[in-house]
Design a protein around this motif. Structure first.
Motif, PDB file in Angstrom:
ATOM      1  N   SER A 220       0.831  -1.207   0.000  1.00 38.27           N
ATOM      2  CA  SER A 220       0.000   0.000   0.000  1.00 38.27           C
ATOM      3  C   SER A 220       0.861   1.250   0.000  1.00 38.27           C
ATOM      4  CB  SER A 220      -0.922   0.000   1.224  1.00 38.27           C
ATOM      5  OG  SER A 220      -1.831  -1.076   1.181  1.00 38.27           O
ATOM      6  N   TYR A 221       1.911   1.247   0.818  1.00 38.56           N
ATOM      7  CA  TYR A 221       2.737   2.451   0.923  1.00 38.56           C
ATOM      8  C   TYR A 221       3.655   2.644  -0.283  1.00 38.56           C
ATOM      9  CZ  TYR A 221       1.108   4.231   5.293  1.00 38.56           C
ATOM     10  OH  TYR A 221       0.318   4.806   6.248  1.00 38.56           O
ATOM     11  N   ILE A 222       3.977   1.581  -0.968  1.00 32.26           N
ATOM     12  CA  ILE A 222       4.710   1.739  -2.229  1.00 32.26           C
ATOM     13  C   ILE A 222       3.830   2.500  -3.226  1.00 32.26           C
ATOM     14  CG2 ILE A 222       5.607   0.503  -4.240  1.00 32.26           C
ATOM     15  CD1 ILE A 222       6.583  -1.680  -2.304  1.00 32.26           C
ATOM     16  N   GLN A 223       2.561   2.097  -3.309  1.00 34.98           N
ATOM     17  CA  GLN A 223       1.636   2.793  -4.209  1.00 34.98           C
ATOM     18  C   GLN A 223       1.374   4.230  -3.737  1.00 34.98           C
ATOM     19  OE1 GLN A 223       0.618   1.440  -7.093  1.00 34.98           O
ATOM     20  NE2 GLN A 223       1.877  -0.331  -6.547  1.00 34.98           N
ATOM     21  N   ILE A 224       1.285   4.417  -2.427  1.00 33.62           N
ATOM     22  CA  ILE A 224       1.070   5.762  -1.876  1.00 33.62           C
ATOM     23  C   ILE A 224       2.243   6.673  -2.203  1.00 33.62           C
ATOM     24  CG2 ILE A 224       0.976   7.063   0.298  1.00 33.62           C
ATOM     25  CD1 ILE A 224      -0.760   4.736   1.397  1.00 33.62           C
ATOM     26  N   LEU A 225       3.466   6.173  -2.018  1.00 30.74           N
ATOM     27  CA  LEU A 225       4.657   6.988  -2.298  1.00 30.74           C
ATOM     28  C   LEU A 225       4.752   7.322  -3.785  1.00 30.74           C
ATOM     29  CD1 LEU A 225       7.273   5.282   0.055  1.00 30.74           C
ATOM     30  CD2 LEU A 225       6.256   7.553   0.315  1.00 30.74           C
ATOM     31  N   ARG A 226       4.396   6.359  -4.646  1.00 36.69           N
ATOM     32  CA  ARG A 226       4.399   6.639  -6.086  1.00 36.69           C
ATOM     33  C   ARG A 226       3.428   7.763  -6.415  1.00 36.69           C
ATOM     34  NH1 ARG A 226       3.544   1.208  -9.354  1.00 36.69           N
ATOM     35  NH2 ARG A 226       3.629   2.722 -11.053  1.00 36.69           N
ATOM     36  N   ALA A 227       2.241   7.743  -5.791  1.00 40.52           N
ATOM     37  CA  ALA A 227       1.247   8.795  -6.036  1.00 40.52           C
ATOM     38  C   ALA A 227       1.723  10.130  -5.484  1.00 40.52           C
ATOM     39  CB  ALA A 227      -0.086   8.403  -5.404  1.00 40.52           C
ATOM     40  N   ILE A 228       2.379  10.108  -4.326  1.00 38.18           N
ATOM     41  CA  ILE A 228       2.865  11.349  -3.712  1.00 38.18           C
ATOM     42  C   ILE A 228       3.946  11.996  -4.566  1.00 38.18           C
ATOM     43  CG2 ILE A 228       4.201  12.249  -1.760  1.00 38.18           C
ATOM     44  CD1 ILE A 228       2.595  10.360   0.045  1.00 38.18           C
ATOM     45  N   PHE A 229       4.875  11.193  -5.075  1.00 40.83           N
ATOM     46  CA  PHE A 229       5.977  11.748  -5.869  1.00 40.83           C
ATOM     47  C   PHE A 229       5.517  12.294  -7.222  1.00 40.83           C
ATOM     48  CE2 PHE A 229       8.830   8.942  -3.197  1.00 40.83           C
ATOM     49  CZ  PHE A 229       9.429  10.013  -2.534  1.00 40.83           C
ATOM     50  N   ARG A 230       4.302  11.931  -7.615  1.00 42.01           N
ATOM     51  CA  ARG A 230       3.761  12.476  -8.870  1.00 42.01           C
ATOM     52  C   ARG A 230       3.088  13.837  -8.670  1.00 42.01           C
ATOM     53  NH1 ARG A 230       2.254   6.914 -10.217  1.00 42.01           N
ATOM     54  NH2 ARG A 230       0.170   7.303  -9.366  1.00 42.01           N
ATOM     55  N   LEU A 231       2.927  14.249  -7.409  1.00 34.66           N
ATOM     56  CA  LEU A 231       2.309  15.550  -7.144  1.00 34.66           C
ATOM     57  C   LEU A 231       3.232  16.672  -7.603  1.00 34.66           C
ATOM     58  CD1 LEU A 231       0.783  14.872  -3.600  1.00 34.66           C
ATOM     59  CD2 LEU A 231      -0.417  14.982  -5.789  1.00 34.66           C
ATOM     60  N   PRO A 232       2.674  17.811  -8.037  1.00 36.62           N
ATOM     61  CA  PRO A 232       3.480  18.844  -8.706  1.00 36.62           C
ATOM     62  C   PRO A 232       4.407  19.639  -7.791  1.00 36.62           C
ATOM     63  CG  PRO A 232       1.191  19.551  -8.510  1.00 36.62           C
ATOM     64  CD  PRO A 232       1.230  18.129  -8.075  1.00 36.62           C
ATOM     65  N   THR A 233       4.019  19.858  -6.532  1.00 31.22           N
ATOM     66  CA  THR A 233       4.825  20.733  -5.665  1.00 31.22           C
ATOM     67  C   THR A 233       5.288  19.995  -4.419  1.00 31.22           C
ATOM     68  OG1 THR A 233       2.924  21.547  -4.409  1.00 31.22           O
ATOM     69  CG2 THR A 233       3.501  22.735  -6.445  1.00 31.22           C
ATOM     70  N   LYS A 234       6.354  20.520  -3.820  1.00 33.05           N
ATOM     71  CA  LYS A 234       6.889  19.935  -2.596  1.00 33.05           C
ATOM     72  C   LYS A 234       5.897  20.067  -1.447  1.00 33.05           C
ATOM     73  CE  LYS A 234      10.807  20.191   0.581  1.00 33.05           C
ATOM     74  NZ  LYS A 234      12.099  20.882   0.912  1.00 33.05           N
ATOM     75  N   ASP A 235       5.238  21.222  -1.359  1.00 36.04           N
ATOM     76  CA  ASP A 235       4.260  21.435  -0.286  1.00 36.04           C
ATOM     77  C   ASP A 235       3.114  20.435  -0.376  1.00 36.04           C
ATOM     78  OD1 ASP A 235       5.702  23.501   0.764  1.00 36.04           O
ATOM     79  OD2 ASP A 235       4.546  25.088  -0.227  1.00 36.04           O
TER      80      ASP A 235
END
Length: 314
Positions: A220-235
């Protein structure tokens, strides 16, 4: 009260809980931190249940699972600590044979239930972050209730065999359990029989069931981290990951002491017996105390509600 070393029975009516072997003289002092931790666990988890019930904005799957976790922690800690404190304070060491098996069942049942709730909370975070538009349709109140019931049933079914196996053996060596509660292997080691089936079953449940839970949480957290790193900004990445921090802390607070205690008990043959007993209490009591603190500190809605309660009382 003198404790006999041997008996001639085959099915004892009572067992004698020794407490913490080798540290009997320090029982009074040892009881102080355990009593404090238990008090914090009771207050913290009851506050979580009260706040979620009274705050309509918290009536969402994440906090429903948190309530399940709080209820599980209350049952788990209460199944062991009061009897332990009775041993330390009043030398009340006897426990009925059936009561011992019941305690054994509750400990294992709600440990496995808590592990399952950790998986459910990881599922909630996965759906909320990876499929936010479908979160309310996937994790409906009905689905959350079914998941919670499934976790309790899983814990009950997997744990039912522990007392059933323990009951069938003849106990002819001694009725003194070198522990503060009826820990499964501590009890069956007193049997005059080949108890390898108990050991193999305990190992299988730990490695396959709890191992499978860890696998699903990690996935689950592998998929979560992949989704997070695709977000446009650091914030945006930090804010989104911040919603997972509480669950990660709860996950670590449960699994680290549990696996550490299991490994030292099974393979730490040179580890003093009192160390195994103390660590066994850590994996029962530590998560129960830490979970409400983690969510109280990390969750603004809960923190604000607690502050309003305190301010109102003042």
């Amino acid at each position: 009260m003198s404790l006999p070393n041997t008996t001639d029975f085959t099915n004892p009516s009572t067992f004698i809980l020794q407490g913490i072997p080798g540290l009997e003289r320090a029982h009074g002092w040892i009881s102080i931190p355990f009593c404090v931790m238990y008090t914090i666990a009771l207050l913290g988890n009851f506050i979580i249940l009260y706040i979620v019930k009274r705050e309509p904005s918290l009536h969402v799957p994440m906090y429903y699972f948190l309530c399940m976790l709080a209820a599980t922690d209350l049952v788990l800690s209460t199944s062991t600590v009061p009897k332990m404190l009775n041993i330390f304070w009043f030398n009340s060491r006897e426990i009925d044979f059936n009561a011992c098996l019941t305690q054994m069942f509750f400990i294992h049942c709600f440990l496995k239930t808590e592990a399952g709730i950790c998986v459910a909370m990881a599922l909630d975070r996965y759906v909320a972050i990876c499929h936010p538009l479908r979160h309310s349709t996937i994790l409906t109140n009905n689905m959350v209730a079914k998941i919670g019931l499934a976790m309790v049933l899983r814990g009950g079914v997997l744990s039912l065999l522990y007392p059933i196996l323990a009951r069938q053996w003849p106990y002819c060596r001694t009725n003194i359990i070198p522990h503060t509660h009826c820990e499964h292997m501590a009890v069956v080691k007193l049997a005059c029989a080949d108890i390898r089936v108990n050991s193999y079953y305990g190992l299988s449940v730990t490695f396959f069931v709890m191992g499978l839970d860890v696998f699903f949480i990690t996935l689950s957290y592998i998929q979560i981290l992949r989704a997070i790193f695709r977000l446009p900004t650091k914030d945006a990445r930090l804010k989104t990951f911040g919603t997972c921090v509480s669950h990660l802390c709860v996950f670590l607070a449960f699994y680290i002491p549990t696996l550490f205690s299991f490994l030292t008990h099974r393979f730490g043959h040179n580890v003093p017996l009192y160390y195994n007993v103390l660590t066994a209490h850590m994996y029962v009591l530590m998560p129960s105390m830490l979970n409400p603190i983690i969510y109280g500190v990390r969750t603004k809605q809960i923190r604000d509600r607690v502050l309003r309660l305190v301010t109102h009382k003042e």
